[in-house]
Design a protein around this motif. Sequence first.
Motif, PDB file in Angstrom:
ATOM      1  N   GLU A  11      38.344  71.760  81.346  1.00 27.28           N
ATOM      2  CA  GLU A  11      38.384  72.386  80.028  1.00 27.28           C
ATOM      3  C   GLU A  11      38.647  73.886  80.086  1.00 27.28           C
ATOM      4  OE1 GLU A  11      36.218  68.755  80.396  1.00 27.28           O
ATOM      5  OE2 GLU A  11      35.577  70.713  81.180  1.00 27.28           O
ATOM      6  N   ASP A  12      38.558  74.465  81.267  1.00 27.77           N
ATOM      7  CA  ASP A  12      38.733  75.901  81.434  1.00 27.77           C
ATOM      8  C   ASP A  12      40.076  76.168  82.099  1.00 27.77           C
ATOM      9  OD1 ASP A  12      38.645  78.584  82.011  1.00 27.77           O
ATOM     10  OD2 ASP A  12      36.684  78.539  83.001  1.00 27.77           O
ATOM     11  N   PRO A  13      41.012  76.831  81.419  1.00 27.42           N
ATOM     12  CA  PRO A  13      42.325  77.076  82.028  1.00 27.42           C
ATOM     13  C   PRO A  13      42.250  77.895  83.308  1.00 27.42           C
ATOM     14  CG  PRO A  13      42.044  78.372  80.018  1.00 27.42           C
ATOM     15  CD  PRO A  13      40.908  77.413  80.076  1.00 27.42           C
TER      16      PRO A  13
ATOM     17  N   VAL B  20      47.596  66.369  86.878  1.00 28.14           N
ATOM     18  CA  VAL B  20      47.060  66.847  85.613  1.00 28.14           C
ATOM     19  C   VAL B  20      45.618  67.284  85.854  1.00 28.14           C
ATOM     20  CG1 VAL B  20      46.529  66.273  83.214  1.00 28.14           C
ATOM     21  CG2 VAL B  20      48.529  65.241  84.336  1.00 28.14           C
ATOM     22  N   ALA B  21      45.322  68.540  85.576  1.00 29.41           N
ATOM     23  CA  ALA B  21      43.979  69.071  85.781  1.00 29.41           C
ATOM     24  C   ALA B  21      43.062  68.629  84.640  1.00 29.41           C
ATOM     25  CB  ALA B  21      44.021  70.596  85.863  1.00 29.41           C
TER      26      ALA B  21
ATOM     27  N   MET C 170      49.592  72.527  88.833  1.00 30.26           N
ATOM     28  CA  MET C 170      49.017  71.425  88.060  1.00 30.26           C
ATOM     29  C   MET C 170      49.304  71.623  86.572  1.00 30.26           C
ATOM     30  SD  MET C 170      45.316  70.910  89.936  1.00 30.26           S
ATOM     31  CE  MET C 170      45.108  69.261  89.311  1.00 30.26           C
ATOM     32  N   ILE C 171      49.366  70.524  85.841  1.00 28.48           N
ATOM     33  CA  ILE C 171      49.584  70.585  84.400  1.00 28.48           C
ATOM     34  C   ILE C 171      48.276  70.957  83.715  1.00 28.48           C
ATOM     35  CG2 ILE C 171      50.229  69.271  82.347  1.00 28.48           C
ATOM     36  CD1 ILE C 171      51.966  67.527  84.140  1.00 28.48           C
ATOM     37  N   ASP C 172      48.339  71.959  82.876  1.00 30.56           N
ATOM     38  CA  ASP C 172      47.160  72.460  82.173  1.00 30.56           C
ATOM     39  C   ASP C 172      47.091  71.834  80.786  1.00 30.56           C
ATOM     40  OD1 ASP C 172      45.111  73.853  81.002  1.00 30.56           O
ATOM     41  OD2 ASP C 172      46.098  75.816  81.066  1.00 30.56           O
TER      42      ASP C 172
ATOM     43  N   ARG D  53      39.829  65.615  88.758  1.00 27.89           N
ATOM     44  CA  ARG D  53      38.622  66.387  88.413  1.00 27.89           C
ATOM     45  C   ARG D  53      37.850  66.610  89.707  1.00 27.89           C
ATOM     46  NH1 ARG D  53      36.122  68.552  83.452  1.00 27.89           N
ATOM     47  NH2 ARG D  53      34.190  69.407  84.259  1.00 27.89           N
TER      48      ARG D  53
ATOM     49  N   VAL E 161      42.448  75.779  86.554  1.00 24.44           N
ATOM     50  CA  VAL E 161      43.631  74.974  86.866  1.00 24.44           C
ATOM     51  C   VAL E 161      44.337  75.560  88.094  1.00 24.44           C
ATOM     52  CG1 VAL E 161      45.854  74.128  86.024  1.00 24.44           C
ATOM     53  CG2 VAL E 161      43.896  74.321  84.456  1.00 24.44           C
TER      54      VAL E 161
ATOM     55  N   TRP F 187      50.916  66.163  74.714  1.00 29.13           N
ATOM     56  CA  TRP F 187      50.242  67.215  75.466  1.00 29.13           C
ATOM     57  C   TRP F 187      50.837  67.405  76.860  1.00 29.13           C
ATOM     58  CZ3 TRP F 187      44.611  65.033  74.585  1.00 29.13           C
ATOM     59  CH2 TRP F 187      44.350  64.973  73.206  1.00 29.13           C
TER      60      TRP F 187
ATOM     61  N   SER G 290      43.957  71.909  79.204  1.00 32.97           N
ATOM     62  CA  SER G 290      42.611  72.322  78.817  1.00 32.97           C
ATOM     63  C   SER G 290      42.487  72.604  77.323  1.00 32.97           C
ATOM     64  CB  SER G 290      42.190  73.554  79.623  1.00 32.97           C
ATOM     65  OG  SER G 290      43.094  74.631  79.419  1.00 32.97           O
TER      66      SER G 290
END
Length: 484
Positions: free
Chosen positions: A380-382, A376-377, A389-391, A345, A385, A331, A393
């Motif tokens: 859960e919601d793109p 890394v974000a 940051m790396i998405d 977060r 982001v 991922w 979600s």
Amino acid sequence: MFNRLLSQLFRRSPFVESASAERSVLEAWAARDIFPPYAHGQLAEPLRAQAAELIAEGAKPDLLEPPAQRLQTRGEAADRMLAAEAWLAAGAGERAEALLTQLAQGGDAAGARAAAILAQRLLDRGAFAAARPLAGHAARLAPANAAVEAVLGQLCDFDGRADAALEHYGRAVALRPRDTALLGRLSVVQLVRGDLRRGFSTWALADEINQSYGEGCPVWDGQPLGDARLLILCGYGYGDIIQMLRFALQVREREPRARLLVVVPPPLLRLAAAMDCFEAVYTAMPDVAQFEWQVTQTRLPVALRVELSDAQRHRPFLRVAPADVEAARAWLPPRRPGVKRVGLRWQGQPRHFDAKRGLAVATLGPLLQVPGIEWVALVEDPALVAPGMIDVSAHLSDFYATAALLHQLDLVISVDTSVLHLAGALDLPAWLLARPDPEWRWGTGGESTPWYASVRVLRHAPRTFDQAAQVARAARDLRAWVAT
């Protein structure tokens, strides 16, 4: 709040006359309300009765607006107080607070109510200094009111005066013994003081009031189970459930032949199943009559007679299959040499969002500028982001997936959310950006918590709420961490 007024109100209001459904809604609203009440008889006037009914029904903003507009132009404080409450119910917080600020200057019942409501709203977003004089004013006008005692308790909490907070919350609960929110506040300060038995017992009382148990099955009190079936009922927030799942392993340790079953929300299904502790994992309440015992997650530590020394008995207490940890590697982009990978977060779930714990993306600047880090974000919601940051979600379908991802990170930094609990339960390194007021899991001082050995707590300075300073400190520490 309005119990003494209801019969008169129902007789006079054309909106609720001979309508038992509307009556029950308004009665329920009145029974829930803990703020200083309106003076006797004030709500019997028809326009006020209409506004009160609409507020009680949770009416849409367009229905609340007309009576609110009419009420706020009238001279009496009770009219303007109801207008403010209608705007609060409609989500027009700024308009409501402007009116509450004016009303709170009064020395009457409306002044007491406005001061208490406004103080609570300020506390909810961390404006402790602004809330303090309002709380004092409300206390002078309404010295024996549950909401006022709760506001004073929160201020004592913020000041680090746990004994005084305990007294205020105790008085609030004595005034409203079946108010589960007040019981929750009392349990938190009991747990902060390390009184686990009393704190969990108070919390568990809220389960009984909320009728969390099913019918036809006794509640487990800690007696030997043998090979009986015990159904564990999990509720509250995801973080609460994650933290309390540890006690299922303690039951298994003490009762090796018992058949354990658990009810959790769907996002926690795979995580609970992976514990290899439960015969079955449910996501909806089964027919409890088929089991020998049932217990809620808050009653469970009472039945086990848990002590603080038990907090780290199982470390870690959650796990992810190695194959799933390895699958999560795909991922993320390939690792760059010398670059640390940190998960971030910065807010909780919107329905639990509290300005005292969540951070605006703009506040994160000092952290995101630390060199040598790949962010890394952990959202859960793109749409949430932040740039750069790396998405991930699309992959965070449940907590088990998030747990697999956390194994691919060098560090997790989070405000007080379920992600932080998850990292601690997996015994993975994590930094908590704590709230300004004490939360029982994180204690009142130092950088450690007995509940998670791998979690470092970054606190606000005593009696301050300065998110920018907290983030700046985290950024300085992060630079040092990268260098090592």
